[in-house]
Design a protein around this motif. Structure first.
Motif, PDB file in Angstrom:
ATOM      1  N   LYS A 111      95.665 156.319   5.185  1.00 22.94           N
ATOM      2  CA  LYS A 111      96.855 155.487   5.397  1.00 22.94           C
ATOM      3  C   LYS A 111      96.862 154.393   4.342  1.00 22.94           C
ATOM      4  N   VAL A 112      97.946 154.296   3.620  1.00 21.30           N
ATOM      5  CA  VAL A 112      98.082 153.285   2.569  1.00 21.30           C
ATOM      6  C   VAL A 112      99.475 152.677   2.675  1.00 21.30           C
ATOM      7  N   HIS A 113      99.550 151.405   2.991  1.00 17.73           N
ATOM      8  CA  HIS A 113     100.817 150.683   3.018  1.00 17.73           C
ATOM      9  C   HIS A 113     100.714 149.483   2.089  1.00 17.73           C
ATOM     10  N   CYS A 114     101.687 149.338   1.240  1.00 17.20           N
ATOM     11  CA  CYS A 114     101.643 148.272   0.234  1.00 17.20           C
ATOM     12  C   CYS A 114     103.020 147.654   0.055  1.00 17.20           C
ATOM     13  N   ARG A 115     103.023 146.336  -0.060  1.00 14.43           N
ATOM     14  CA  ARG A 115     104.214 145.599  -0.483  1.00 14.43           C
ATOM     15  C   ARG A 115     103.788 144.777  -1.699  1.00 14.43           C
ATOM     16  N   GLY A 116     104.319 145.171  -2.851  1.00  6.95           N
ATOM     17  CA  GLY A 116     103.864 144.538  -4.082  1.00  6.95           C
ATOM     18  C   GLY A 116     105.000 143.966  -4.898  1.00  6.95           C
ATOM     19  N   ASP A 117     104.623 143.333  -5.989  1.00 12.29           N
ATOM     20  CA  ASP A 117     105.589 142.672  -6.870  1.00 12.29           C
ATOM     21  C   ASP A 117     106.213 143.697  -7.818  1.00 12.29           C
ATOM     22  N   ARG A 118     106.923 144.643  -7.243  1.00 13.79           N
ATOM     23  CA  ARG A 118     107.522 145.691  -8.054  1.00 13.79           C
ATOM     24  C   ARG A 118     108.675 145.181  -8.909  1.00 13.79           C
ATOM     25  N   HIS A 119     109.131 143.960  -8.617  1.00 15.00           N
ATOM     26  CA  HIS A 119     110.156 143.386  -9.487  1.00 15.00           C
ATOM     27  C   HIS A 119     109.599 143.116 -10.885  1.00 15.00           C
ATOM     28  N   ILE A 120     108.243 143.047 -10.980  1.00 22.42           N
ATOM     29  CA  ILE A 120     107.612 142.891 -12.301  1.00 22.42           C
ATOM     30  C   ILE A 120     107.441 144.267 -12.936  1.00 22.42           C
ATOM     31  N   ASP A 121     106.634 145.116 -12.311  1.00 20.63           N
ATOM     32  CA  ASP A 121     106.468 146.524 -12.707  1.00 20.63           C
ATOM     33  C   ASP A 121     105.574 147.196 -11.670  1.00 20.63           C
ATOM     34  N   ASP A 122     105.081 148.385 -11.999  1.00 23.99           N
ATOM     35  CA  ASP A 122     104.275 149.147 -11.045  1.00 23.99           C
ATOM     36  C   ASP A 122     102.791 148.834 -11.125  1.00 23.99           C
ATOM     37  N   HIS A 123     102.379 147.997 -12.078  1.00 28.49           N
ATOM     38  CA  HIS A 123     100.960 147.841 -12.398  1.00 28.49           C
ATOM     39  C   HIS A 123     100.139 147.342 -11.214  1.00 28.49           C
ATOM     40  N   HIS A 124     100.501 146.201 -10.648  1.00 27.36           N
ATOM     41  CA  HIS A 124      99.675 145.593  -9.615  1.00 27.36           C
ATOM     42  C   HIS A 124      99.607 146.466  -8.362  1.00 27.36           C
ATOM     43  N   SER A 125     100.725 147.059  -7.977  1.00 25.87           N
ATOM     44  CA  SER A 125     100.714 147.906  -6.785  1.00 25.87           C
ATOM     45  C   SER A 125      99.807 149.111  -6.985  1.00 25.87           C
ATOM     46  N   ALA A 126      99.951 149.823  -8.102  1.00 25.27           N
ATOM     47  CA  ALA A 126      99.146 151.024  -8.337  1.00 25.27           C
ATOM     48  C   ALA A 126      97.661 150.683  -8.458  1.00 25.27           C
ATOM     49  N   GLU A 127      97.351 149.624  -9.188  1.00 23.63           N
ATOM     50  CA  GLU A 127      95.952 149.264  -9.403  1.00 23.63           C
ATOM     51  C   GLU A 127      95.295 148.810  -8.107  1.00 23.63           C
ATOM     52  N   ASP A 128      95.934 147.907  -7.378  1.00 22.63           N
ATOM     53  CA  ASP A 128      95.317 147.363  -6.166  1.00 22.63           C
ATOM     54  C   ASP A 128      95.176 148.419  -5.073  1.00 22.63           C
ATOM     55  N   VAL A 129      96.153 149.307  -4.973  1.00 21.63           N
ATOM     56  CA  VAL A 129      96.061 150.386  -3.991  1.00 21.63           C
ATOM     57  C   VAL A 129      94.878 151.296  -4.321  1.00 21.63           C
ATOM     58  N   ALA A 130      94.740 151.682  -5.576  1.00 23.25           N
ATOM     59  CA  ALA A 130      93.639 152.572  -5.960  1.00 23.25           C
ATOM     60  C   ALA A 130      92.286 151.907  -5.720  1.00 23.25           C
ATOM     61  N   ILE A 131      92.176 150.636  -6.056  1.00 17.55           N
ATOM     62  CA  ILE A 131      90.918 149.907  -5.821  1.00 17.55           C
ATOM     63  C   ILE A 131      90.586 149.881  -4.333  1.00 17.55           C
ATOM     64  N   SER A 132      91.563 149.530  -3.507  1.00 10.38           N
ATOM     65  CA  SER A 132      91.321 149.414  -2.061  1.00 10.38           C
ATOM     66  C   SER A 132      90.977 150.770  -1.450  1.00 10.38           C
ATOM     67  N   LEU A 133      91.673 151.826  -1.852  1.00 12.16           N
ATOM     68  CA  LEU A 133      91.385 153.150  -1.315  1.00 12.16           C
ATOM     69  C   LEU A 133      89.993 153.618  -1.728  1.00 12.16           C
ATOM     70  N   GLY A 134      89.624 153.385  -2.982  1.00 12.94           N
ATOM     71  CA  GLY A 134      88.285 153.759  -3.421  1.00 12.94           C
ATOM     72  C   GLY A 134      87.209 153.025  -2.642  1.00 12.94           C
ATOM     73  N   GLN A 135      87.412 151.741  -2.367  1.00 12.11           N
ATOM     74  CA  GLN A 135      86.436 150.972  -1.591  1.00 12.11           C
ATOM     75  C   GLN A 135      86.320 151.508  -0.168  1.00 12.11           C
ATOM     76  N   CYS A 136      87.436 151.916   0.404  1.00 14.09           N
ATOM     77  CA  CYS A 136      87.403 152.504   1.752  1.00 14.09           C
ATOM     78  C   CYS A 136      86.627 153.815   1.765  1.00 14.09           C
TER      79      CYS A 136
END
Length: 535
Positions: free
Chosen positions: A375-400
């Motif tokens: 399960k992955v739910h994210c609300r990110g600063d997509r008004h900037i670009d996709d970078h922070h959402s994609a990176e932080d989601v991958a980091i968090s999922l890998g840690q899990c």
């Protein structure tokens, strides 16, 4: 016609055709006191066994290759002795047996053969001596000269091969198919492949094809290093030809990647050990995956100025694309709730919802291939670009994932898988090693995944190719695994990166799903010659 691997990879090493050789005696259960005299030809790297009857007729398939042998007269392991001109070796192998002592007099070779114990789940006892001298002792080199070393390597390989043949014969409960098993084994920057046919239908196909050179890239010459410890790398084919001859099997070993000689050789030995175990399982010795003794879950809640993320992983729960609404009462259990968790109480939500459409598809493909709950739910600063959402989601999922696998006791640990999407096919070779490393040759050469540029107002919803590649890397590194991604097929046509990424995440997920299975035969032990993956 030589036997070839016929699995999904179009470029496997080819099992070699061999000239007919003097056959083994018709019985696979020789007298335990018999020693076969013979000698090694150091120039041709071939072993001539003087104990084989010159006039013995090669067995036909009906007589030996496909016939189920009678149960061995004596239960338990048996010592197989091989006497070469300058060295004598004795070996005993017991399936799922206790760890034995290995003392060839070449300490690096001892370490390599020990991989059969850690990764093949075999109890191996092997010793060697030169001439009439004393038997080698563990961790003590014999200091053999070059002419003696080739006899040591050959005699040890032959004795080991004969002992492995006995294990295979005892595991065989029915006439086997002509079956070729394969395994890819990673070790940091290196990975090697083994193809093995335990019972080749043609005697001429018995032998070994070894394509592991160069042994490291930090030495002069096309062959790489000459020595690893006191082991002469040029003796590698000698050893494997002797093993194959003793087993009566076809073996092919190939180096796909690797700049470190130790890693190249170790990955090859591990690949053979895993391949032999896989072959035994197909003969009827397989044990079903067992349920774990404790929950294997991981969870992360990450809130920054850039993203708000909730991730959950349960390795023992089934995959689903969406969950039903939890119910309004779940909102009043006294625990703090994120916006996504509150929304999930009143309506069904997809398990993966990052706000980046391409990332959602990739992570859903990953979870579906692994057949686990993600399960992955994210609300990110997509008004900037996709970078922070994609990176932080991958980091968090890998840690899990790293949290969920725990100390990896009892797990299969290593696995490989391929996935094809459209014209793109990707192989993932995975090791839950606790040694993070990622190597990939995938070509993400379009700005946006699938070459689909975002429309007006869609900035941040389209996944860039560089972030797809970065998410793959971050996911593997944070999961603390070794991952090799290899492109098997890619047409390179416009839009190919979408299929390439889906194939990569799918292959990664499928390999993970197999690697986290619990093998009850390991009895909670860690598949490592070190005894631990935490140091």
């Amino acid at each position: 016609m030589p036997i070839q691997c016929t699995a999904e990879d179009p470029r496997p090493p080819r099992l070699p055709p061999r000239q007919p050789r003097r056959p083994r005696p018709a019985s696979d259960e020789e007298s335990s006191s018999e020693e076969d005299a013979g000698s090694w030809d150091a120039e041709s790297n071939e072993y001539s066994s003087g104990g084989w009857e010159e006039a013995a007729r090669p067995p036909t398939p009906d007589e030996s290759t496909f016939a189920v042998p009678p149960p061995p007269a004596a239960a338990g392991p048996r010592t197989h002795a091989v006497q070469a001109r300058l060295a004598t070796a004795e070996c005993t192998v017991e399936d799922l047996g206790a760890r034995g002592e290995i003392a060839t007099g070449i300490c690096f070779l001892d370490h390599m053969i020990d991989q059969l114990q850690s990764h093949g789940q075999l109890g191996v006892a092997l010793r060697c001596r030169v001439g009439d001298g004393p038997w080698a002792r563990p961790n003590e080199p014999l200091g053999a000269a070059a002419d003696e070393a080739v006899h040591i390597v050959g005699a040890c390989g032959e004795a080991l091969g004969r002992a492995l043949r006995r294990v295979a014969l005892r595991a065989r409960t029915r006439p086997p198919d002509v079956d070729i098993v394969r395994f890819f084994c990673p070790l940091d920057e290196a990975y090697a492949e083994c193809c093995l046919c335990l019972f080749p239908p043609v005697r001429a196909s018995v032998g070994a094809d070894v394509a592991l050179e160069p042994y490291g890239t930090h030495a002069a010459g096309p062959r790489g290093r000459e020595f690893v410890g006191t082991f002469r790398t040029r003796h590698t084919p000698v050893f494997w030809r002797a093993v194959a001859r003793g087993m009566g099997a076809s073996v092919a070993l190939a180096r796909w990647r690797g700049d470190n000689a130790h890693h190249v050789l170790e990955s090859a030995f591990k690949a053979f050990a895993r391949c032999f175990r896989k072959g035994l399982d197909r003969l009827g010795a397989a044990a079903p995956a067992a349920p774990p003794g404790a929950a294997r879950t991981g969870a992360r809640r990450r809130v920054t100025k850039e993203t708000s993320i909730d991730v959950e992983v349960d390795l023992d729960a089934a995959y689903a694309a969406a969950d039903d609404a939890a119910g309004a009462e779940a909102a009043w259990d006294g625990a703090a709730k994120t916006p996504a968790q509150l929304e999930a109480t009143i309506r069904a939500l997809p398990r993966v919802a990052t706000g980046v459409d391409g990332l959602d598809r990739l992570l859903d493909a990953f979870a579906a291939a692994a057949a686990v709950k993600v399960k992955v739910h994210c609300r990110g600063d997509r008004h900037i670009d996709d970078h922070h959402s994609a990176e932080d989601v991958a980091i968090s999922l890998g840690q899990c994932l790293h949290e969920a696998v725990g100390d990896k006791a009892g797990l299969r640990r290593m696995a490989f898988a391929t996935r094809r999407v459209g014209a793109c096919e990707v192989r993932a070779v995975l090791d839950l090693s606790n040694r993070p490393h990622v190597t990939s040759d995938l070509r993400f050469d379009e700005e946006f995944l699938g070459d689909a540029a975002p429309g007006p107002g869609e900035v941040g919803r389209a996944l860039t190719s560089e972030m797809a590649a970065h998410a793959l890397e971050s996911l593997a590194l944070e999961a603390r695994c070794t991952l090799h991604l290899a492109c098997v097929a890619d047409d390179g046509l416009p839009g190919h990166t979408a299929n390439l990424a889906l194939a990569a995440f799918g292959a990664f997920g499928a390999a993970l799903g197999e690697a986290v299975e619990v093998d009850p035969r390991r009895r909670g032990g860690v598949a490592s010659s070190k005894g631990t993956l935490s140091a």
